[in-house]
Design a protein around this motif. Sequence first.
Motif, PDB file in Angstrom:
ATOM      1  N   LYS A 141      -6.743   0.948   5.132  1.00  0.00           N
ATOM      2  CA  LYS A 141      -7.116   2.368   5.184  1.00  0.00           C
ATOM      3  C   LYS A 141      -8.234   2.592   6.190  1.00  0.00           C
ATOM      4  CE  LYS A 141      -5.752   3.920   0.550  1.00  0.00           C
ATOM      5  NZ  LYS A 141      -4.980   2.735   0.152  1.00  0.00           N
ATOM      6  N   ALA A 142      -9.214   1.668   6.192  1.00  0.00           N
ATOM      7  CA  ALA A 142     -10.340   1.814   7.106  1.00  0.00           C
ATOM      8  C   ALA A 142      -9.891   1.715   8.560  1.00  0.00           C
ATOM      9  CB  ALA A 142     -11.394   0.748   6.801  1.00  0.00           C
ATOM     10  N   ILE A 143      -9.027   0.757   8.854  1.00  0.00           N
ATOM     11  CA  ILE A 143      -8.522   0.601  10.214  1.00  0.00           C
ATOM     12  C   ILE A 143      -7.694   1.810  10.612  1.00  0.00           C
ATOM     13  CG2 ILE A 143      -6.938  -0.751  11.655  1.00  0.00           C
ATOM     14  CD1 ILE A 143      -7.878  -3.230  10.094  1.00  0.00           C
ATOM     15  N   ASP A 145      -7.831  -1.594   1.189  1.00  0.00           N
ATOM     16  CA  ASP A 145      -9.041  -0.918   1.645  1.00  0.00           C
ATOM     17  C   ASP A 145      -9.248  -1.108   3.144  1.00  0.00           C
ATOM     18  OD1 ASP A 145      -9.579  -0.022  -0.919  1.00  0.00           O
ATOM     19  OD2 ASP A 145     -10.789  -1.783  -1.420  1.00  0.00           O
ATOM     20  N   LYS A 146      -9.066  -2.338   3.630  1.00  0.00           N
ATOM     21  CA  LYS A 146      -9.228  -2.583   5.064  1.00  0.00           C
ATOM     22  C   LYS A 146      -8.165  -1.858   5.879  1.00  0.00           C
ATOM     23  CE  LYS A 146     -11.567  -7.084   4.918  1.00  0.00           C
ATOM     24  NZ  LYS A 146     -11.478  -8.518   5.286  1.00  0.00           N
ATOM     25  N   ALA A 148      -7.987   4.841   9.481  1.00  0.00           N
ATOM     26  CA  ALA A 148      -8.852   6.004   9.677  1.00  0.00           C
ATOM     27  C   ALA A 148      -9.484   5.989  11.056  1.00  0.00           C
ATOM     28  CB  ALA A 148      -9.936   6.029   8.600  1.00  0.00           C
ATOM     29  N   VAL A 149      -9.915   4.808  11.501  1.00  0.00           N
ATOM     30  CA  VAL A 149     -10.503   4.686  12.832  1.00  0.00           C
ATOM     31  C   VAL A 149      -9.459   4.955  13.905  1.00  0.00           C
ATOM     32  CG1 VAL A 149     -11.555   3.099  14.477  1.00  0.00           C
ATOM     33  CG2 VAL A 149     -12.294   3.087  12.082  1.00  0.00           C
ATOM     34  N   LYS A 185      -7.351  -7.678  13.151  1.00  0.00           N
ATOM     35  CA  LYS A 185      -7.074  -6.476  12.351  1.00  0.00           C
ATOM     36  C   LYS A 185      -5.666  -6.509  11.784  1.00  0.00           C
ATOM     37  CE  LYS A 185      -8.144  -3.295  15.457  1.00  0.00           C
ATOM     38  NZ  LYS A 185      -8.714  -4.106  16.558  1.00  0.00           N
ATOM     39  N   ASP A 231       0.821  -1.205   0.000  1.00  0.00           N
ATOM     40  CA  ASP A 231       0.000   0.000   0.000  1.00  0.00           C
ATOM     41  C   ASP A 231       0.854   1.254   0.000  1.00  0.00           C
ATOM     42  OD1 ASP A 231      -2.171   1.668   0.058  1.00  0.00           O
ATOM     43  OD2 ASP A 231      -2.618   1.380   2.184  1.00  0.00           O
ATOM     44  N   GLN A 265      -8.674   8.719  14.456  1.00  0.00           N
ATOM     45  CA  GLN A 265      -9.731   9.660  14.807  1.00  0.00           C
ATOM     46  C   GLN A 265      -9.379  10.422  16.082  1.00  0.00           C
ATOM     47  OE1 GLN A 265     -13.358   7.438  15.024  1.00  0.00           O
ATOM     48  NE2 GLN A 265     -13.741   7.545  12.822  1.00  0.00           N
ATOM     49  N   VAL A 271      -4.827  -7.791   7.956  1.00  0.00           N
ATOM     50  CA  VAL A 271      -4.973  -7.062   6.695  1.00  0.00           C
ATOM     51  C   VAL A 271      -3.619  -6.901   6.007  1.00  0.00           C
ATOM     52  CG1 VAL A 271      -7.020  -5.846   7.493  1.00  0.00           C
ATOM     53  CG2 VAL A 271      -4.775  -4.781   7.778  1.00  0.00           C
ATOM     54  N   ASN A 329      -4.598  -6.234   2.098  1.00  0.00           N
ATOM     55  CA  ASN A 329      -5.871  -5.580   1.790  1.00  0.00           C
ATOM     56  C   ASN A 329      -5.739  -4.083   2.011  1.00  0.00           C
ATOM     57  OD1 ASN A 329      -8.621  -4.577   1.931  1.00  0.00           O
ATOM     58  ND2 ASN A 329      -9.253  -6.721   2.112  1.00  0.00           N
TER      59      ASN A 329
END
Length: 235
Positions: free
Chosen positions: A222-224, A219-220, A226-227, A209, A53, A230, A212, A217
């Motif tokens: 990036k999602a993790i 997309d996963k 981002a969370v 988690k 990535d 926060q 990934v 992965n």
Amino acid sequence: MVFYEPGKTPHGLPRDPFKACVTPRPIGWISTRSKDGIDNLAPYSQFNNLTFDPPYVMFSANQDLNENRKDSTVNAEATGEFCWNVATWDLREAVNATAEWFAGEVDEFERAGLEKEKAKLVNVPMVKASPIKFECKHYTTLRLPGNPPMGAVDVVIGRVIAIHIDESVLTDGMIDPGKVQPIARCGYHQYARVTAESIFEMIIPGDPKQLVGLEGNMDKAKAIGAVGHQVEPTR
């Protein structure tokens, strides 16, 4: 127990064991095009992906017997582009044929009887019959010193900007190594072949988690991320 110091003490074996110690190794079947428009194709047994990535790959090319750099390296640096083509069981004879050392003006696709496929984002041909291909932009070359004539090596790193996957090698939407049947380099003149019977699965225990990264992965991940980044609201 065999113990030796490479370049200092003898190993006492009939053949040098170093490359046979690190097996199997995926094959970097690298296609390039020279500034003069000559197409080149060659397999490299020192190849791998580096990260996912964004995705990067590398291949390592030793000098030839006359201390010349390989055409793949020269072309990738000159044009800033190269492609990787997965080497498969069905294509093994062509892979071996393109391993022969030819002069720079020889087109290895033609010598091996391989049909070319035009890439979409780079000006480099790909092996049409290969079921998985990467289009790459040259990122950097790390040159490692070595003993003459062949010891010095160019480690060529490229960013993968496009990926081609033939649907015939998918099962339930996932790449099926048993259908791809990639070949890999072992030691000496030996190769290995991945078959459906040789594949097994293990899932690493712990925080799911973290998987990934093993899956690659994007997309996963990036999602993790981002969370995880926060900002907590102030109170």
